[in-house]
Scaffold this motif. Structure first.
Motif, PDB file in Angstrom:
ATOM      1  N   CYS A  51      41.396  29.255  64.551  1.00 21.73           N
ATOM      2  CA  CYS A  51      40.146  28.651  65.021  1.00 21.73           C
ATOM      3  C   CYS A  51      40.386  28.260  66.477  1.00 21.73           C
ATOM      4  CB  CYS A  51      39.789  27.442  64.158  1.00 21.73           C
ATOM      5  SG  CYS A  51      38.204  26.684  64.572  1.00 21.73           S
ATOM      6  N   LEU A  52      40.009  29.148  67.392  1.00 22.41           N
ATOM      7  CA  LEU A  52      40.366  28.978  68.797  1.00 22.41           C
ATOM      8  C   LEU A  52      39.159  28.543  69.631  1.00 22.41           C
ATOM      9  CD1 LEU A  52      42.694  32.066  69.447  1.00 22.41           C
ATOM     10  CD2 LEU A  52      43.154  29.944  68.198  1.00 22.41           C
ATOM     11  N   HIS A  53      39.338  27.416  70.325  1.00 19.18           N
ATOM     12  CA  HIS A  53      38.293  26.916  71.234  1.00 19.18           C
ATOM     13  C   HIS A  53      36.967  26.761  70.502  1.00 19.18           C
ATOM     14  CE1 HIS A  53      38.259  25.679  75.337  1.00 19.18           C
ATOM     15  NE2 HIS A  53      39.023  26.654  75.790  1.00 19.18           N
ATOM     16  N   THR A  54      36.999  26.198  69.295  1.00 22.04           N
ATOM     17  CA  THR A  54      35.813  26.141  68.444  1.00 22.04           C
ATOM     18  C   THR A  54      35.562  24.749  67.881  1.00 22.04           C
ATOM     19  OG1 THR A  54      36.096  28.471  67.829  1.00 22.04           O
ATOM     20  CG2 THR A  54      34.747  27.111  66.362  1.00 22.04           C
ATOM     21  N   ILE A  55      36.605  24.073  67.407  1.00 20.65           N
ATOM     22  CA  ILE A  55      36.432  22.802  66.699  1.00 20.65           C
ATOM     23  C   ILE A  55      35.731  21.755  67.564  1.00 20.65           C
ATOM     24  CG2 ILE A  55      38.671  21.800  67.334  1.00 20.65           C
ATOM     25  CD1 ILE A  55      37.041  21.661  63.837  1.00 20.65           C
ATOM     26  N   GLU A  56      35.878  21.867  68.890  1.00 18.33           N
ATOM     27  CA  GLU A  56      35.273  20.887  69.794  1.00 18.33           C
ATOM     28  C   GLU A  56      33.748  20.993  69.855  1.00 18.33           C
ATOM     29  OE1 GLU A  56      36.543  24.429  72.433  1.00 18.33           O
ATOM     30  OE2 GLU A  56      37.349  23.324  70.702  1.00 18.33           O
ATOM     31  N   HIS A  57      33.182  22.083  69.305  1.00 19.56           N
ATOM     32  CA  HIS A  57      31.729  22.285  69.343  1.00 19.56           C
ATOM     33  C   HIS A  57      31.021  21.778  68.090  1.00 19.56           C
ATOM     34  CE1 HIS A  57      32.458  24.704  72.851  1.00 19.56           C
ATOM     35  NE2 HIS A  57      33.126  25.610  72.173  1.00 19.56           N
ATOM     36  N   PHE A  58      31.760  21.599  67.009  1.00 20.20           N
ATOM     37  CA  PHE A  58      31.129  21.278  65.727  1.00 20.20           C
ATOM     38  C   PHE A  58      30.282  19.997  65.837  1.00 20.20           C
ATOM     39  CE2 PHE A  58      33.364  23.658  62.139  1.00 20.20           C
ATOM     40  CZ  PHE A  58      33.797  24.677  62.969  1.00 20.20           C
ATOM     41  N   GLY A  59      29.027  20.087  65.422  1.00 16.90           N
ATOM     42  CA  GLY A  59      28.154  18.922  65.374  1.00 16.90           C
ATOM     43  C   GLY A  59      27.414  18.615  66.653  1.00 16.90           C
ATOM     44  N   LEU A  60      27.565  19.448  67.686  1.00 15.40           N
ATOM     45  CA  LEU A  60      26.846  19.210  68.947  1.00 15.40           C
ATOM     46  C   LEU A  60      25.538  20.003  69.033  1.00 15.40           C
ATOM     47  CD1 LEU A  60      29.751  19.155  71.585  1.00 15.40           C
ATOM     48  CD2 LEU A  60      28.773  17.260  70.285  1.00 15.40           C
ATOM     49  N   GLY A  61      25.289  20.865  68.054  1.00 13.44           N
ATOM     50  CA  GLY A  61      24.035  21.615  68.029  1.00 13.44           C
ATOM     51  C   GLY A  61      23.985  22.814  68.947  1.00 13.44           C
ATOM     52  N   ARG A  62      25.048  23.074  69.674  1.00 18.03           N
ATOM     53  CA  ARG A  62      25.038  24.143  70.686  1.00 18.03           C
ATOM     54  C   ARG A  62      24.790  25.514  70.068  1.00 18.03           C
ATOM     55  NH1 ARG A  62      30.010  25.340  74.970  1.00 18.03           N
ATOM     56  NH2 ARG A  62      29.404  27.460  75.520  1.00 18.03           N
ATOM     57  N   TYR A  63      25.311  25.731  68.868  1.00 17.21           N
ATOM     58  CA  TYR A  63      25.202  27.041  68.230  1.00 17.21           C
ATOM     59  C   TYR A  63      24.266  27.016  67.026  1.00 17.21           C
ATOM     60  CZ  TYR A  63      29.143  28.118  71.241  1.00 17.21           C
ATOM     61  OH  TYR A  63      29.946  28.312  72.332  1.00 17.21           O
ATOM     62  N   GLY A  64      23.350  26.051  67.013  1.00 21.02           N
ATOM     63  CA  GLY A  64      22.410  25.956  65.914  1.00 21.02           C
ATOM     64  C   GLY A  64      22.913  25.133  64.749  1.00 21.02           C
ATOM     65  N   ASP A  65      24.083  24.508  64.899  1.00 21.95           N
ATOM     66  CA  ASP A  65      24.626  23.670  63.838  1.00 21.95           C
ATOM     67  C   ASP A  65      23.920  22.311  63.829  1.00 21.95           C
ATOM     68  OD1 ASP A  65      26.011  23.740  66.374  1.00 21.95           O
ATOM     69  OD2 ASP A  65      27.345  22.199  65.620  1.00 21.95           O
ATOM     70  N   THR A  66      24.099  21.571  62.739  1.00 25.97           N
ATOM     71  CA  THR A  66      23.474  20.257  62.577  1.00 25.97           C
ATOM     72  C   THR A  66      24.104  19.249  63.533  1.00 25.97           C
ATOM     73  OG1 THR A  66      23.132  20.740  60.243  1.00 25.97           O
ATOM     74  CG2 THR A  66      22.980  18.435  60.905  1.00 25.97           C
ATOM     75  N   ILE A  67      23.287  18.405  64.149  1.00 26.19           N
ATOM     76  CA  ILE A  67      23.804  17.340  65.003  1.00 26.19           C
ATOM     77  C   ILE A  67      24.567  16.340  64.142  1.00 26.19           C
ATOM     78  CG2 ILE A  67      23.177  15.395  66.492  1.00 26.19           C
ATOM     79  CD1 ILE A  67      22.841  18.082  67.863  1.00 26.19           C
ATOM     80  N   ASP A  68      25.845  16.119  64.499  1.00 26.41           N
ATOM     81  CA  ASP A  68      26.683  15.225  63.705  1.00 26.41           C
ATOM     82  C   ASP A  68      27.866  14.775  64.559  1.00 26.41           C
ATOM     83  OD1 ASP A  68      28.342  13.928  61.916  1.00 26.41           O
ATOM     84  OD2 ASP A  68      28.069  15.387  60.320  1.00 26.41           O
ATOM     85  N   PRO A  69      27.924  13.493  64.946  1.00 26.27           N
ATOM     86  CA  PRO A  69      29.050  13.008  65.754  1.00 26.27           C
ATOM     87  C   PRO A  69      30.411  13.191  65.079  1.00 26.27           C
ATOM     88  CG  PRO A  69      27.247  11.434  65.806  1.00 26.27           C
ATOM     89  CD  PRO A  69      26.889  12.445  64.767  1.00 26.27           C
ATOM     90  N   ASP A  70      30.428  13.305  63.742  1.00 26.12           N
ATOM     91  CA  ASP A  70      31.680  13.535  63.017  1.00 26.12           C
ATOM     92  C   ASP A  70      31.882  15.014  62.673  1.00 26.12           C
ATOM     93  OD1 ASP A  70      32.392  10.821  62.987  1.00 26.12           O
ATOM     94  OD2 ASP A  70      31.174  10.463  61.195  1.00 26.12           O
ATOM     95  N   GLY A  71      31.136  15.871  63.318  1.00 25.02           N
ATOM     96  CA  GLY A  71      31.190  17.294  62.981  1.00 25.02           C
ATOM     97  C   GLY A  71      32.570  17.896  63.109  1.00 25.02           C
ATOM     98  N   HIS A  72      33.324  17.474  64.147  1.00 21.43           N
ATOM     99  CA  HIS A  72      34.664  18.037  64.332  1.00 21.43           C
ATOM    100  C   HIS A  72      35.602  17.642  63.203  1.00 21.43           C
ATOM    101  CE1 HIS A  72      34.807  14.010  66.002  1.00 21.43           C
ATOM    102  NE2 HIS A  72      36.129  14.057  66.037  1.00 21.43           N
ATOM    103  N   LEU A  73      35.440  16.423  62.687  1.00 16.37           N
ATOM    104  CA  LEU A  73      36.279  15.967  61.579  1.00 16.37           C
ATOM    105  C   LEU A  73      35.924  16.703  60.286  1.00 16.37           C
ATOM    106  CD1 LEU A  73      36.296  12.131  62.324  1.00 16.37           C
ATOM    107  CD2 LEU A  73      38.085  13.804  62.840  1.00 16.37           C
ATOM    108  N   LYS A  74      34.639  16.923  60.066  1.00 20.67           N
ATOM    109  CA  LYS A  74      34.220  17.674  58.886  1.00 20.67           C
ATOM    110  C   LYS A  74      34.696  19.115  58.973  1.00 20.67           C
ATOM    111  CE  LYS A  74      30.182  14.754  58.022  1.00 20.67           C
ATOM    112  NZ  LYS A  74      28.704  14.673  57.996  1.00 20.67           N
ATOM    113  N   GLY A  75      34.570  19.707  60.145  1.00 22.57           N
ATOM    114  CA  GLY A  75      35.046  21.077  60.330  1.00 22.57           C
ATOM    115  C   GLY A  75      36.547  21.186  60.143  1.00 22.57           C
ATOM    116  N   LEU A  76      37.283  20.212  60.685  1.00 18.07           N
ATOM    117  CA  LEU A  76      38.738  20.221  60.547  1.00 18.07           C
ATOM    118  C   LEU A  76      39.147  20.112  59.078  1.00 18.07           C
ATOM    119  CD1 LEU A  76      41.511  20.152  61.980  1.00 18.07           C
ATOM    120  CD2 LEU A  76      41.309  17.649  62.005  1.00 18.07           C
ATOM    121  N   ALA A  77      38.462  19.253  58.316  1.00 15.02           N
ATOM    122  CA  ALA A  77      38.768  19.105  56.890  1.00 15.02           C
ATOM    123  C   ALA A  77      38.548  20.419  56.146  1.00 15.02           C
ATOM    124  CB  ALA A  77      37.910  17.992  56.295  1.00 15.02           C
ATOM    125  N   GLN A  78      37.502  21.144  56.518  1.00 12.52           N
ATOM    126  CA  GLN A  78      37.228  22.436  55.891  1.00 12.52           C
ATOM    127  C   GLN A  78      38.314  23.455  56.237  1.00 12.52           C
ATOM    128  OE1 GLN A  78      34.854  22.153  53.705  1.00 12.52           O
ATOM    129  NE2 GLN A  78      32.813  22.395  54.608  1.00 12.52           N
TER     130      GLN A  78
END
Length: 257
Positions: A143-170
């Protein structure tokens, strides 16, 4: 508030490149005139496509993506995993490197309509509950240069300030015991640069892998995009992010349980 230059770049206008190109207009006109005067090979004269800023450019920019893609692809080549799965890394860089020498499965929230030899694509949102078939599914995950984007909505994902933590857990759930996770993410003073990315403190990134994991390889790119490989974290300057404001951490971490 973003600067005028930042807003211009957001809408596709690079002020520095624009100024450089303006300076090349006269040279372009002179070169074109010389070429036309000397032409004798029967080529038709097509539409002009002025390139005005490459006379003094290097043969190619070796930026952060180039260095990380090459390094992690080499690590995976050496490891020879049974199965390799990737989450969200660049198709036109890292995945292309891997597909030269092995099959790779790619998961991304975005569609990929074009078939690619040696690549199997799955559209999946890693911020949603992980389907059972992806739990403990692989001995090698990137997972390269990706986890930092989770939850920011940039790629159509859900807005979530904890998105990176949820993504990392997955991601952690996807790796089978004994398997390796290859992860890269920006490091520096911890902050959000919305909606582009997060930048994590080096201590934060290292701290993600305290329980049940061990960091087997650690490298980083400094602010000038110089690669520093084989870092010994026991004696490294993690507290000041290796001197980085916007560097890049590159890790290979093993799951033990």
């Amino acid at each position: 508030m973003a600067s005028l230059a930042t807003w211009l770049r957001t809408f596709g206008v690079d002020p520095k490149r624009a100024l450089s190109s303006l300076g090349g207009v006269l040279r372009y006109r002179n070169d074109r005139r010389k070429f036309r005067a000397a032409s004798h090979d029967g080529f038709e004269w097509g539409r002009p496509l002025p390139i005005l800023d490459e006379w003094s450019a290097s043969s190619g920019g070796l930026g952060a993506y180039f260095h990380q893609d090459l390094l992690v692809a080499r690590w995976i080549y050496q490891a020879e995993p049974t199965r390799h799965v990737d989450v969200g890394s660049r198709i036109d860089g890292f995945i292309g490197h891997l597909a030269v020498f092995r099959p790779v499965e790619v998961l991304d929230i975005r569609p990929q309509p074009q078939p690619i030899p040696n690549v199997v694509f799955h559209q999946l949102d890693l911020m949603q509950p992980l389907p059972l078939e992806w739990t403990g599914c692989t001995d090698s995950l990137s997972c390269l240069h990706t986890i930092e984007h989770f939850g920011l909505g940039r790629y159509g994902d859900t807005i979530d300030p904890d998105g990176h933590l949820k993504g990392l857990a997955q991601l952690k759930q996807m790796v089978a015991p004994g398997g390796l996770l290859y992860l890269t993410t920006p490091i520096g003073p911890q902050r959000v640069e919305f909606n582009a990315h997060r930048i994590f403190a080096a201590e934060t990134v290292v701290g993600w892998f305290q329980d049940g994991w061990s960091i087997e390889r650690f490298a980083y790119l400094d602010d000038a995009e110089n690669l520093h490989d084989g870092i010994d974290l026991r004696s490294a300057s993690i507290g000041d992010h290796f001197g980085c404001q916007s560097g890049l951490a590159i890790l290979a971490v093993r799951k033990w349980k």
